[in-house]
Design a protein around this motif. Structure first.
Motif, PDB file in Angstrom:
ATOM      1  N   PHE A   6       0.862  -1.176   0.000  1.00 44.14           N
ATOM      2  CA  PHE A   6       0.000   0.000   0.000  1.00 44.14           C
ATOM      3  C   PHE A   6       0.899   1.226   0.000  1.00 44.14           C
ATOM      4  CE2 PHE A   6      -2.147  -3.495   1.993  1.00 44.14           C
ATOM      5  CZ  PHE A   6      -3.433  -3.440   1.493  1.00 44.14           C
ATOM      6  N   ARG A   8       1.089   5.768   0.446  1.00 44.00           N
ATOM      7  CA  ARG A   8       0.438   7.001   0.887  1.00 44.00           C
ATOM      8  C   ARG A   8       1.327   8.152   0.456  1.00 44.00           C
ATOM      9  NH1 ARG A   8       1.260   6.835   7.165  1.00 44.00           N
ATOM     10  NH2 ARG A   8       3.414   7.354   6.825  1.00 44.00           N
ATOM     11  N   ASP A  34      -4.064   7.374   5.121  1.00 43.37           N
ATOM     12  CA  ASP A  34      -4.692   7.293   3.807  1.00 43.37           C
ATOM     13  C   ASP A  34      -3.929   6.342   2.887  1.00 43.37           C
ATOM     14  OD1 ASP A  34      -6.623   9.138   4.559  1.00 43.37           O
ATOM     15  OD2 ASP A  34      -5.379  10.825   3.965  1.00 43.37           O
ATOM     16  N   TRP A  35      -3.894   5.073   3.224  1.00 40.89           N
ATOM     17  CA  TRP A  35      -3.204   4.088   2.396  1.00 40.89           C
ATOM     18  C   TRP A  35      -4.083   3.701   1.222  1.00 40.89           C
ATOM     19  CZ3 TRP A  35       1.693   3.690   3.415  1.00 40.89           C
ATOM     20  CH2 TRP A  35       2.161   3.871   4.712  1.00 40.89           C
ATOM     21  N   GLU A  36      -3.477   3.554   0.057  1.00 39.56           N
ATOM     22  CA  GLU A  36      -4.194   3.060  -1.115  1.00 39.56           C
ATOM     23  C   GLU A  36      -3.415   1.882  -1.683  1.00 39.56           C
ATOM     24  OE1 GLU A  36      -2.775   5.917  -4.689  1.00 39.56           O
ATOM     25  OE2 GLU A  36      -4.054   6.873  -3.204  1.00 39.56           O
TER      26      GLU A  36
END
Length: 81
Positions: A6, A8, A34-36
């Motif tokens: 992930f 951020r 806010d990890w994507e």
């Protein structure tokens, strides 16, 4: 070991990366960021000292102690922006 990665965004335009063993969720202490999703099923050689692509030092040791591995605060990667 296989990892899901992930990322951020950081204020300086770089990215931090979080590596979690495949099949595990982001641990509670890290989920408030806010990890994507970035990469899935990355093979980790557990003997490696550094995941260069994600600027993660001692990934296997970090995972054993915390359940995840994260980019060091002084080594943020600018791999994908």
């Amino acid at each position: 070991m296989r990892l899901n990665i992930f990322r951020r965004a950081e204020p300086d335009g770089s990215h931090s990366y979080l590596a979690v063993p495949e099949g595990k969720v982001i641990p509670a202490e890290a989920v408030n960021s806010d990890w994507e999703a970035d990469s899935w099923g990355i093979d980790l050689n557990e003997e490696t000292d550094y995941l260069e692509e994600f600027s993660i030092a001692q990934p296997a040791q970090q995972i054993m102690s915390k359940g995840y591995a994260i980019t060091g605060s002084q080594g943020n990667a600018n791999r994908r922006m």
